[in-house]
Design an enzyme around this catalytic site. Structure first.
Site, PDB file in Angstrom:
ATOM      1  N   ARG A  84       0.108  14.068   0.901  1.00 28.57           N
ATOM      2  CA  ARG A  84      -0.097  13.853  -0.574  1.00 28.57           C
ATOM      3  C   ARG A  84      -0.833  14.773  -1.504  1.00 28.57           C
ATOM      4  O   ARG A  84      -1.785  15.511  -0.734  1.00 28.57           O
ATOM      5  CB  ARG A  84      -0.348  12.407  -1.029  1.00 28.57           C
ATOM      6  CG  ARG A  84      -1.526  11.996  -0.460  1.00 28.57           C
ATOM      7  CD  ARG A  84      -1.734  10.614  -0.337  1.00 28.57           C
ATOM      8  NE  ARG A  84      -3.247  10.074   0.214  1.00 28.57           N
ATOM      9  CZ  ARG A  84      -3.788   8.992   0.242  1.00 28.57           C
ATOM     10  NH1 ARG A  84      -3.032   7.953  -0.243  1.00 28.57           N
ATOM     11  NH2 ARG A  84      -4.981   8.732   0.374  1.00 28.57           N
ATOM     12  N   ARG A 106     -13.766   9.749  -5.798  1.00 28.73           N
ATOM     13  CA  ARG A 106     -13.698   8.382  -6.437  1.00 28.73           C
ATOM     14  C   ARG A 106     -15.042   8.146  -6.839  1.00 28.73           C
ATOM     15  O   ARG A 106     -16.027   8.717  -6.883  1.00 28.73           O
ATOM     16  CB  ARG A 106     -13.415   7.402  -5.065  1.00 28.73           C
ATOM     17  CG  ARG A 106     -12.045   8.038  -4.490  1.00 28.73           C
ATOM     18  CD  ARG A 106     -12.368   8.000  -2.628  1.00 28.73           C
ATOM     19  NE  ARG A 106     -11.200   8.310  -2.076  1.00 28.73           N
ATOM     20  CZ  ARG A 106     -10.140   7.768  -1.810  1.00 28.73           C
ATOM     21  NH1 ARG A 106      -9.843   6.496  -2.083  1.00 28.73           N
ATOM     22  NH2 ARG A 106      -9.103   8.628  -1.221  1.00 28.73           N
ATOM     23  N   ASP A 135     -13.687   2.364  -4.583  1.00 24.35           N
ATOM     24  CA  ASP A 135     -13.128   3.214  -3.677  1.00 24.35           C
ATOM     25  C   ASP A 135     -11.866   3.738  -3.972  1.00 24.35           C
ATOM     26  O   ASP A 135     -11.566   4.952  -3.443  1.00 24.35           O
ATOM     27  CB  ASP A 135     -13.817   3.070  -2.426  1.00 24.35           C
ATOM     28  CG  ASP A 135     -13.009   1.731  -2.073  1.00 24.35           C
ATOM     29  OD1 ASP A 135     -13.323   0.675  -2.699  1.00 24.35           O
ATOM     30  OD2 ASP A 135     -12.116   1.623  -1.195  1.00 24.35           O
ATOM     31  N   ASN A 136     -11.278   3.107  -4.717  1.00 19.93           N
ATOM     32  CA  ASN A 136      -9.757   3.420  -5.147  1.00 19.93           C
ATOM     33  C   ASN A 136      -9.629   4.089  -6.596  1.00 19.93           C
ATOM     34  O   ASN A 136      -8.430   3.895  -6.941  1.00 19.93           O
ATOM     35  CB  ASN A 136      -8.925   2.347  -5.117  1.00 19.93           C
ATOM     36  CG  ASN A 136      -8.682   1.895  -3.074  1.00 19.93           C
ATOM     37  OD1 ASN A 136      -9.111   2.758  -2.473  1.00 19.93           O
ATOM     38  ND2 ASN A 136      -8.659   0.677  -2.944  1.00 19.93           N
ATOM     39  N   ASP A 149      -4.267   5.764  -3.949  1.00 21.42           N
ATOM     40  CA  ASP A 149      -4.585   4.767  -2.954  1.00 21.42           C
ATOM     41  C   ASP A 149      -3.444   3.660  -3.187  1.00 21.42           C
ATOM     42  O   ASP A 149      -3.752   2.429  -3.455  1.00 21.42           O
ATOM     43  CB  ASP A 149      -5.863   4.208  -2.663  1.00 21.42           C
ATOM     44  CG  ASP A 149      -6.806   5.210  -1.861  1.00 21.42           C
ATOM     45  OD1 ASP A 149      -6.346   6.120  -1.895  1.00 21.42           O
ATOM     46  OD2 ASP A 149      -7.821   4.888  -1.293  1.00 21.42           O
TER      47      ASP A 149
HETATM   48  P1  AMP Z   1      -7.972   0.883   0.831  1.00 20.90           P
HETATM   49  O1  AMP Z   1      -8.509  -0.102   0.180  1.00 20.90           O
HETATM   50  O2  AMP Z   1      -6.586   0.456   1.472  1.00 20.90           O
HETATM   51  O3  AMP Z   1      -7.759   2.127   0.308  1.00 20.90           O
HETATM   52  O4  AMP Z   1      -8.950   1.078   2.256  1.00 20.90           O
HETATM   53  C1  AMP Z   1     -10.315   0.782   2.320  1.00 20.90           C
HETATM   54  C2  AMP Z   1     -10.822   1.546   3.385  1.00 20.90           C
HETATM   55  O5  AMP Z   1     -10.206   1.180   4.473  1.00 20.90           O
HETATM   56  C3  AMP Z   1     -10.647   3.031   3.308  1.00 20.90           C
HETATM   57  O6  AMP Z   1     -11.832   3.493   3.519  1.00 20.90           O
HETATM   58  C4  AMP Z   1      -9.571   3.365   4.392  1.00 20.90           C
HETATM   59  O7  AMP Z   1      -9.771   4.734   4.823  1.00 20.90           O
HETATM   60  C5  AMP Z   1      -9.939   2.305   5.350  1.00 20.90           C
HETATM   61  N1  AMP Z   1      -8.707   2.028   6.131  1.00 20.90           N
HETATM   62  C6  AMP Z   1      -7.453   1.636   5.816  1.00 20.90           C
HETATM   63  N2  AMP Z   1      -6.733   1.518   6.768  1.00 20.90           N
HETATM   64  C7  AMP Z   1      -7.455   2.116   7.906  1.00 20.90           C
HETATM   65  C8  AMP Z   1      -6.794   2.154   9.055  1.00 20.90           C
HETATM   66  N3  AMP Z   1      -5.687   1.670   9.721  1.00 20.90           N
HETATM   67  N4  AMP Z   1      -7.911   2.805  10.200  1.00 20.90           N
HETATM   68  C9  AMP Z   1      -8.978   3.563   9.578  1.00 20.90           C
HETATM   69  N5  AMP Z   1      -9.425   3.065   8.519  1.00 20.90           N
HETATM   70  C10 AMP Z   1      -8.520   2.491   7.526  1.00 20.90           C
HETATM   71 MG    MG Z   2      -8.959   3.235  -0.442  1.00 20.65          MG
END
Ligand code: AMP
Ligand code: MG
Length: 473
Positions: free
Chosen positions: A165, A172, A241-242, A251
């Site tokens: 992407r 962030r 963080d998003n 995200d």
């Molecule tokens: P999100 O809120 O979905 O953006 O994810 C929160 C955090 O979890 C971010 O730091 C992502 O990189 C991490 N994350 C989500 N899914 C995975 C995964 N399958 N493996 C490793 N890290 C993950």
């Molecule tokens: Mg995220």
């Protein structure tokens, strides 16, 4: 393709060096030619293809480290747990565009995760981000989708995938929080200078560059959320963080596009308290900006930070009203407060489809009220609203059909309904990407009629309303 590595130049306090770990027997299933063209990516070059897919490692690729407030609580260290930034591409206007692979394998920030993404979530992100772009909503965009027969385990084994992407930036709010809460002032200042140079360079001429930049961040965030509200988009996981410092939607996880008009709707089934409910999004945007501003408490006085935040409400309100005024086919500046609140008071109990209502309104001739009345239970209440609405439009003495045509350029015929994404995913899981492509093509031009695809503009069937999306992707 000339890859730049500006973020990598910040030094290893900002990231860990990582490379994409391609999936087993990976194959490219979708490529965004228009986007590649806009970024002057030479897709015929075999080397470019290998770099984009991760088969040829890039020396300076990396995973970013950041922190974030997740559902209200602070996590001091997060980071790209499954993302790799290949580098940036400079467009002909001098703006950077990140090339970022999601699902690229484990990184030092994976915590307990496997670093992978499932095909289901990559397809959902591809469709949503391209639809958002078509709706002129700042967003990351999908450049390429790779699939594989390699299984990724969630509640059950699922096909693994990677999504390449682009975004102007992947910095962030949580990047600033990471350095601020560790008291790392040098790195915090480096990050400020980096953002000023690459994303807010017009602020450098100001006497107060940081303040000017933060005002713009506040305004960009406000405009982005105003657009979410106008289209009926719910992000689902509005953690800091998003939230992008460049004001882009990033995200995509358990997001949703509103179907029945329902302001308290919560699309993310993991959000048990409804923290990120549709109607709460504007307030959460401000909450997140508050978190961000705290990171500059050593740079600016409290009063200055409060003054910066005060730009939010006015920017959001002004932009939202302008968008809704256009959706109603009324001229800029027309006061629509009463018309809108009385309309929403009807749509909610009627469980009226939000997008279809506005599209229907865009086709309506002054003597065709029945078209809409047939859709509601309380015909008298709706008739009264339509009369008020008609009066407002007729009083302006504009050409009705011309206005209606303009309304069809802001009220999409097609929106990304959950059940449509679900059907595209079910087929893709079986190796059939045709439904995905068909859906993508209408969502990329959502104002056009695409008569052969009329069924993709219809309301969700009953089973489609029961589908649940959550954080597991
Ligand atoms: P999100 O809120 O979905 O953006 O994810 C929160 C955090 O979890 C971010 O730091 C992502 O990189 C991490 N994350 C989500 N899914 C995975 C995964 N399958 N493996 C490793 N890290 C993950
Ligand atoms: Mg995220």
């Amino acid at each position: 393709m000339k890859l730049e590595h500006h973020f990598a130049g910040l030094g290893e306090a900002f990231y860990a060096k990582t490379s994409i770990q391609p999936l087993l027997k990976q194959r490219l299933v979708e490529f965004n030619q228009a986007l590649a063209h806009a970024l002057s990516i030479d897709i015929k070059s075999p080397q470019t293809k290998r770099i984009l897919s991760g088969e040829e490692p890039v020396e300076d690729s990396l995973s970013m480290v950041y922190a974030g407030h997740q559902f209200g609580g602070f996590s001091p260290q997060l980071g790209d747990g499954r993302g790799v930034l290949l580098g940036e591409i400079l467009d002909d206007q001098g703006w950077l565009h990140d090339l970022h692979m999601k699902g690229a394998g484990p990184t030092p920030f994976s915590r307990r995760g496997d670093g992978r993404a499932v095909l289901r979530s990559c397809i959902r992100e591809y469709l949503a981000s391209e639809f958002m772009h078509a709706m002129s909503i700042p967003s990351s965009r999908a450049l390429a989708l790779y699939t594989s027969s390699q299984a990724v385990y969630r509640e059950q084994p699922e096909p693994g995938a990677m999504l390449l992407r682009t975004a102007q930036g992947h910095i962030r709010f949580g990047h600033f929080e990471y350095f601020f809460y560790q008291g790392k002032e040098i790195e915090l200042n480096q990050l400020i200078d980096y953002c000023l140079k690459h994303y807010y360079s017009d602020c450098l001429a100001s006497d107060t560059p940081l303040e000017s930049m933060l005002i713009q961040v506040v305004e960009r965030t406000a405009r982005m959320i105003a657009k979410w509200q106008a289209v009926g988009f719910q992000h689902g996981v509005m953690n800091t963080d998003n939230f992008s410092f460049t004001g882009e939607t990033i995200d995509y996880g358990p997001y949703g596009f509103m179907e029945d008009y329902q302001p308290d709707w919560v699309c993310n089934h993991s959000d048990h308290e409804g923290r990120y409910a549709f109607s709460r999004q504007p307030g959460i945007g401000l909450w997140n900006l508050n978190c961000l501003m705290r990171c500059f408490s050593k740079h600016l006085e409290r009063d200055q930070l409060v003054a910066i935040l005060q730009h939010y409400e006015i920017a959001l309100q002004t932009h939202y009203e302008a968008l809704m005024t256009a959706k109603l086919g009324l001229p800029e500046g027309h006061n629509v407060t009463n018309l809108l609140s009385s309309l929403f008071a009807i749509l909610a109990p009627e469980k009226m489809d939000y997008s279809l209502f506005f599209r229907l309104l865009s086709h309506l001739l002054p003597d065709e009220f029945d078209l809409i009345l047939d859709e509601v239970v309380d015909r008298e209440r709706m008739r009264a609203w339509l009369l008020d609405y008609q009066q407002a439009r007729l009083a302006l003495e504009q050409d009705w059909s011309q206005v209606s045509m303009a309304m069809r350029q802001v009220n999409p015929k097609f929106v990304l309904r959950n059940y449509l994404a679900h059907e595209a995913i079910e087929a893709a899981d079986q190796g059939d990407f045709l439904p995905f492509r068909r859906l993508l093509s209408v969502l990329s031009a959502p104002f056009d009629e695409h008569q052969a695809c009329d069924q993709l503009a219809q309301r969700s069937p009953e089973w489609g309303r029961l589908l649940e999306v959550s954080c597991s992707s």
